[in-house]
Motif scaffolding. Structure first.
Motif, mmCIF file in Angstrom:
data_model
loop_
_atom_site.group_PDB
_atom_site.id
_atom_site.type_symbol
_atom_site.label_atom_id
_atom_site.label_comp_id
_atom_site.label_asym_id
_atom_site.label_seq_id
_atom_site.Cartn_x
_atom_site.Cartn_y
_atom_site.Cartn_z
ATOM 1 N N ASP A 50 26.353 7.854 -5.717
ATOM 2 C CA ASP A 50 26.997 7.255 -5.214
ATOM 3 C C ASP A 50 26.434 6.683 -4.756
ATOM 4 O OD1 ASP A 50 25.081 8.787 -4.024
ATOM 5 O OD2 ASP A 50 26.844 10.235 -2.843
ATOM 6 N N GLY A 51 25.759 6.162 -4.641
ATOM 7 C CA GLY A 51 24.636 4.960 -4.211
ATOM 8 C C GLY A 51 23.470 5.187 -2.672
ATOM 9 N N SER A 52 24.068 6.502 -2.535
ATOM 10 C CA SER A 52 23.475 7.100 -1.776
ATOM 11 C C SER A 52 21.707 7.729 -1.652
ATOM 12 C CB SER A 52 24.210 8.380 -0.836
ATOM 13 O OG SER A 52 23.194 9.392 -1.930
ATOM 14 N N VAL A 53 20.106 7.652 -1.374
ATOM 15 C CA VAL A 53 19.635 7.677 -1.236
ATOM 16 C C VAL A 53 18.520 9.027 -0.382
ATOM 17 C CG1 VAL A 53 16.604 6.719 -1.867
ATOM 18 C CG2 VAL A 53 18.720 4.916 -1.632
ATOM 19 N N ILE A 54 18.510 9.871 -0.945
ATOM 20 C CA ILE A 54 16.984 11.205 -0.531
ATOM 21 C C ILE A 54 16.173 10.520 -0.090
ATOM 22 C CG2 ILE A 54 16.911 13.374 -0.931
ATOM 23 C CD1 ILE A 54 19.436 14.186 -1.749
ATOM 24 N N LEU A 55 15.502 10.454 0.928
ATOM 25 C CA LEU A 55 14.033 9.855 0.855
ATOM 26 C C LEU A 55 13.243 11.473 1.832
ATOM 27 C CD1 LEU A 55 14.383 6.594 2.123
ATOM 28 C CD2 LEU A 55 13.794 6.782 0.338
ATOM 29 N N GLY A 56 12.055 11.169 1.500
ATOM 30 C CA GLY A 56 11.296 12.651 3.018
ATOM 31 C C GLY A 56 10.117 11.133 2.485
ATOM 32 N N GLY A 57 9.131 12.129 3.224
ATOM 33 C CA GLY A 57 7.431 11.895 3.330
ATOM 34 C C GLY A 57 6.884 12.979 2.205
ATOM 35 N N PRO A 58 5.963 12.463 3.419
ATOM 36 C CA PRO A 58 4.613 13.419 1.793
ATOM 37 C C PRO A 58 4.369 14.933 3.577
ATOM 38 C CG PRO A 58 3.571 12.013 3.285
ATOM 39 C CD PRO A 58 5.147 11.231 3.855
ATOM 40 N N GLY A 70 0.742 -1.105 0.432
ATOM 41 C CA GLY A 70 0.303 0.129 0.155
ATOM 42 C C GLY A 70 1.023 1.266 -0.040
ATOM 43 N N MET A 71 2.053 0.779 0.463
ATOM 44 C CA MET A 71 3.008 2.272 0.071
ATOM 45 C C MET A 71 3.329 3.134 -0.924
ATOM 46 S SD MET A 71 6.145 2.842 3.013
ATOM 47 C CE MET A 71 6.944 1.201 2.340
ATOM 48 N N THR A 72 3.550 4.035 -1.416
ATOM 49 C CA THR A 72 3.676 4.480 -2.622
ATOM 50 C C THR A 72 4.851 5.602 -2.705
ATOM 51 O OG1 THR A 72 2.000 6.264 -2.398
ATOM 52 C CG2 THR A 72 1.496 4.505 -3.743
ATOM 53 N N VAL A 73 5.862 5.779 -3.923
ATOM 54 C CA VAL A 73 6.601 5.921 -4.147
ATOM 55 C C VAL A 73 6.379 7.771 -4.837
ATOM 56 C CG1 VAL A 73 7.940 5.291 -5.555
ATOM 57 C CG2 VAL A 73 9.533 6.624 -3.786
ATOM 58 N N SER A 74 6.777 9.089 -4.580
ATOM 59 C CA SER A 74 6.851 9.835 -5.901
ATOM 60 C C SER A 74 8.231 10.139 -5.886
ATOM 61 C CB SER A 74 5.444 10.911 -5.962
ATOM 62 O OG SER A 74 5.981 11.488 -4.172
ATOM 63 N N GLY A 75 8.203 11.649 -7.014
ATOM 64 C CA GLY A 75 9.135 11.934 -7.562
ATOM 65 C C GLY A 75 9.300 13.761 -6.235
ATOM 66 N N PRO A 76 10.377 13.773 -7.512
ATOM 67 C CA PRO A 76 10.888 15.929 -5.963
ATOM 68 C C PRO A 76 9.631 16.608 -6.218
ATOM 69 C CG PRO A 76 12.444 15.424 -8.415
ATOM 70 C CD PRO A 76 11.489 13.881 -7.638
ATOM 71 N N ARG A 77 9.720 18.047 -5.082
ATOM 72 C CA ARG A 77 8.874 18.602 -5.002
ATOM 73 C C ARG A 77 9.885 19.926 -6.029
ATOM 74 N NH1 ARG A 77 6.235 18.105 0.754
ATOM 75 N NH2 ARG A 77 4.117 16.290 0.308
ATOM 76 N N PRO A 104 16.325 17.711 -3.798
ATOM 77 C CA PRO A 104 17.400 17.966 -5.481
ATOM 78 C C PRO A 104 16.426 16.634 -5.851
ATOM 79 C CG PRO A 104 18.297 17.484 -2.973
ATOM 80 C CD PRO A 104 16.672 17.833 -2.695
ATOM 81 N N GLU A 105 16.780 17.241 -7.535
ATOM 82 C CA GLU A 105 16.434 16.434 -8.707
ATOM 83 C C GLU A 105 16.031 14.643 -8.151
ATOM 84 O OE1 GLU A 105 18.224 16.567 -12.036
ATOM 85 O OE2 GLU A 105 20.254 15.828 -11.367
ATOM 86 N N ASP A 106 17.285 14.192 -7.788
ATOM 87 C CA ASP A 106 17.364 12.341 -7.016
ATOM 88 C C ASP A 106 16.011 11.922 -5.962
ATOM 89 O OD1 ASP A 106 18.570 12.083 -9.279
ATOM 90 O OD2 ASP A 106 20.997 12.297 -7.828
ATOM 91 N N THR A 107 15.865 13.351 -5.147
ATOM 92 C CA THR A 107 14.617 12.538 -3.979
ATOM 93 C C THR A 107 13.558 12.048 -4.504
ATOM 94 O OG1 THR A 107 14.745 14.812 -3.589
ATOM 95 C CG2 THR A 107 12.898 14.302 -2.634
ATOM 96 N N LEU A 108 13.518 11.283 -3.762
ATOM 97 C CA LEU A 108 12.488 10.355 -3.882
ATOM 98 C C LEU A 108 10.994 10.299 -2.134
ATOM 99 C CD1 LEU A 108 13.905 7.221 -4.728
ATOM 100 C CD2 LEU A 108 12.804 8.369 -5.772
ATOM 101 N N ARG A 109 9.820 10.494 -2.574
ATOM 102 C CA ARG A 109 8.874 10.926 -1.220
ATOM 103 C C ARG A 109 8.114 9.247 -1.388
ATOM 104 N NH1 ARG A 109 8.850 15.608 1.321
ATOM 105 N NH2 ARG A 109 9.785 17.084 0.771
ATOM 106 N N LEU A 110 7.099 9.168 0.016
ATOM 107 C CA LEU A 110 7.317 7.671 0.221
ATOM 108 C C LEU A 110 5.586 8.274 0.772
ATOM 109 C CD1 LEU A 110 9.964 5.872 2.367
ATOM 110 C CD2 LEU A 110 8.979 5.562 0.179
ATOM 111 N N SER A 111 4.547 7.542 0.934
ATOM 112 C CA SER A 111 3.781 7.973 0.806
ATOM 113 C C SER A 111 3.878 8.044 2.640
ATOM 114 C CB SER A 111 2.767 6.770 1.126
ATOM 115 O OG SER A 111 3.327 5.494 0.370
ATOM 116 N N THR A 112 4.729 7.340 2.962
ATOM 117 C CA THR A 112 4.625 7.083 4.577
ATOM 118 C C THR A 112 5.800 7.214 5.340
ATOM 119 O OG1 THR A 112 3.717 4.803 4.611
ATOM 120 C CG2 THR A 112 5.390 5.321 6.004
ATOM 121 N N PRO A 113 6.044 8.347 5.880
ATOM 122 C CA PRO A 113 7.213 9.344 6.710
ATOM 123 C C PRO A 113 8.777 7.681 6.655
ATOM 124 C CG PRO A 113 5.176 10.044 7.505
ATOM 125 C CD PRO A 113 5.392 9.477 6.808
ATOM 126 N N PRO A 114 9.926 8.221 5.963
ATOM 127 C CA PRO A 114 10.770 6.530 6.273
ATOM 128 C C PRO A 114 10.154 6.781 8.145
ATOM 129 C CG PRO A 114 11.638 8.490 4.929
ATOM 130 C CD PRO A 114 10.151 9.095 5.162
#
Length: 220
Positions: A181-189, A136-143, A147-157
């Motif tokens: 570099d293999g790092s991941v930028i994550l955010g929530g809604p 049920g969790m979804t992911v969207s792109g940056p606001r 940063p352009e590589d941001t991934l925003r999850l529907s549930t806060p990390p």
């Protein structure tokens, strides 16, 4: 009765008693064996049957058919929990040809997220694999200012379990959803600060010990 006859009679009685003593000695042998067994002494010459060997080695899966997998789409890997560590498992995703990089990153991330949320196959469960990522969790792109590589999850990390977040971070970092570099930028809604996560050796070997290390992202 002469002394010679008495001596002969005693000799006969003495010889006739020997078979009885031999029988008693033979009967005593099984009893001696039981006493020895009762003392915990076990013969090393008799093999012991501990039952059949396990049908499948833990955390070991048969090699996938790479040709068949390639025909199903993009070959990827997701990290499942097996034992106390994260282990990579092969999967495949469908990504339309010609998709722009920004959209492709989000499609890959959503596909990986869906794969993590699926119940492991029967063979994987038998080998000890499991997942803590819920469906049920979804992911969207940056606001706009992300940063352009941001991934925003529907549930806060920060609301995910340590296991689930470790699975997501390591799966994303090893895919086209990650930065170079293999790092991941994550955010929530929400408007909570974004954080940059890394899949370290400690995260892979001890995913449940603590939340994956991260740092706050200050600018776009």
């Amino acid at each position: 009765m002469s002394s010679e006859r008495r001596h002969r009679g005693q000799a006969v009685r003495s010889e006739g008693a020997r078979p009885g003593r031999n029988v008693r000695r033979l009967l005593a042998l099984p009893l001696l064996g039981l006493l020895v067994a009762g003392c915990g002494i076990r013969s090393t010459e008799v093999p012991t049957d501990f039952g059949p060997a396990p049908s499948r080695v833990r955390c070991s899966l048969s090699e996938p058919d790479t040709a068949t997998q390639a025909s199903r789409g993009l070959a990827v890997q997701v990290f499942l929990l097996c034992g106390s560590s994260l282990v990579a498992v092969d999967r495949s995703l469908r990504v339309p040809d010609g998709t722009a990089d920004s959209a492709r990153r989000v499609l890959v991330a959503q596909g990986l997220l869906d794969q993590l949320a699926e119940t492991p196959s029967a063979a994987e469960r038998e080998a000890g694999y499991q997942t803590y990522v819920r469906g049920g969790m979804t992911v969207s792109g940056p606001r706009a200012k992300d940063p352009e590589d941001t991934l925003r999850l529907s549930t806060p990390p920060t609301e995910l379990s340590a296991y689930a977040l470790a699975q997501l971070v390591c799966t994303f970092s090893d895919s086209a959803a990650a930065e170079g570099d293999g790092s991941v930028i994550l955010g929530g809604p929400t408007t909570a600060p974004l954080r940059r996560y890394d899949c370290t050796d400690e995260v892979r070997s001890q995913p449940g010990s603590r939340q994956p290390a991260s740092s706050e992202v200050t600018g776009g």
